[in-house]
Design a protein around this motif. Structure first.
Motif: not given
Length: 404
Positions: A98-99, A102
């Protein structure tokens, strides 16, 4: 210690789950290479192509190699596939994936490749006027253009559904021709990618539409009853050359084709080598899937497979939507219907349930009228009223017709 060195050190300390490499059957339906785009506004996108995803924290050289083996080479790919698939490919945990997504999204927003996550409504309006309204594709029919607010919208999914023979494929065939025309004629001067799941694509219809609309010079006719013929058949062949047809044989093959489409779009956006732009191979501006749900209905039968079918369909349609948004292309899909046993209202319902209903930006219900007349109703839209229009089907594709 630099950020890159820290990232590499962290990767060495993080256990990596080894996974067996799967042999993926390569599709022979799509070309391996494609020329650079005709459009001039690809500078920002080209920046994303030279971005090294190994520099992202948690990726490194090993995981970069695994991502590349799956066709993921830049931030645009990361945003399209999402953290779940990244986790499956690399073995990293969900938080790391997810990072990475992002950071990739922020990079694309910073370089104006995709719209920002937070912006004022006035900025959103300016963005739509600049990137959306000016890049609509003429449907070939004034009434359908009115229904859609000016034509087929980029960065969105337009769905046509209805009974067999209602004209869904004819709408797509006409749009495939119109998209290739110059901007002053309602097109974008681009090419088209057609995903055929039912074997319904007919190049002869493309030829008919081009000739009957007079889009190429025609020979003079001695008799009015004589068919129209082009002065040079090669002028017609140019329209066919700008349509890539991918024949999907199963739902998994259909999903793989969407990944291959992304690779084709990326190749078109690459202009970092100073390659000569070829007007004969312009960048794709329209993706057509006819029909989206065919293979999913056949392969996932029975209530026991309803949940996995909807999950696969949901993943597939959202990947299409993300591709449309990031690469600024229009997506048109056709959908089959079922007859609802409910005793009130129209019993005809589109396949796909709420999954497809929420993913499609615009849903248009096409019904047969009389002779070659059709009625198109805006069934669902975030901005249009639920109005109906009448259009006709002829050798020239979808056309305007006067209501009697």
């Amino acid at each position: 210690m630099s950020d890159i060195e820290m990232a590499k050190k962290k990767e060495e300390e993080t256990p990596i789950v080894e996974v067996d490499e799967l042999e993926i059957e390569e599709s022979n339906e799509l070309p391996e290479t494609f020329e650079t785009p005709v459009e001039e506004n690809v500078v920002d996108v080209a920046k994303a192509m030279i971005f090294d995803i190994a520099d992202l924290e948690g990726v490194g050289a090993i995981r970069k190699k695994r991502l590349e083996a799956s066709g993921i080479t830049n931030p645009m790919d990361l945003v399209v596939i999402g953290p779940t698939e990244i986790t499956e490919i690399t073995g990293m945990d969900r938080d790391q994936a997810e990072k990475i997504c992002k950071v990739a999204r922020e990079y694309l927003e910073k370089n104006n490749i995709m719209k920002k996550s937070f912006q004022k409504a006035t900025d959103s309006l300016k963005y739509r006027q600049r990137e959306v309204d000016k890049n609509r594709i003429d449907t070939g029919c004034t009434s359908l253009n009115t229904l859609l607010g000016g034509g087929i919208e980029p960065q969105a999914i337009t769905e046509f559904y209805g009974l067999y023979g209602c004209g869904k494929t004819q709408c797509c065939l006409t749009a495939a021709v119109m998209a290739q025309l110059p901007r002053d004629q309602g097109g974008l001067g681009g090419s088209v990618i057609w995903v055929d799941t039912e074997g319904t694509f007919r190049p002869e219809r493309i030829r008919d539409i081009v000739i009957e609309r007079g889009l190429v010079p025609l020979k003079e006719k001695r008799l009015k009853s004589e068919p129209n013929e082009p002065v040079d058949e090669q002028d017609v062949m140019k329209f066919l050359d700008r349509i890539i047809v991918a024949n999907a044989t199963s739902s998994s093959h259909q999903e793989l084709i969407v990944d291959e489409i992304r690779q084709i779009l990326e190749i078109h956006e690459k202009d970092v080598q100073g390659n000569v732009i070829s007007p004969d191979d312009p960048r794709p501006v329209l993706i057509i899937v006819d029909s989206l749900t065919t293979h999913f209905r056949v392969e996932y039968t029975g209530r026991g497979l309803l949940q996995p079918r909807q999950a696969s369909l949901n993943k597939h349609i959202h990947k299409l939507l993300k591709t449309a948004e990031i690469y600024n292309v229009a997506v048109v899909i056709t959908n089959q219907v079922i007859s609802s046993p409910a005793g009130f209202g129209d019993p005809i319902k589109p396949v796909g349930g709420n999954v497809l209903a929420h993913a499609s930006t615009y849903r248009i219900y096409i019904k047969k009228s009389s002779k070659n007349k059709r009625v198109a109703k805006m069934d669902d839209s975030p901005m249009h009223e639920q109005m109906e229009v009448i259009f006709g089907l002829t050798k020239a594709g979808v056309v305007d017709i006067k209501d009697e």
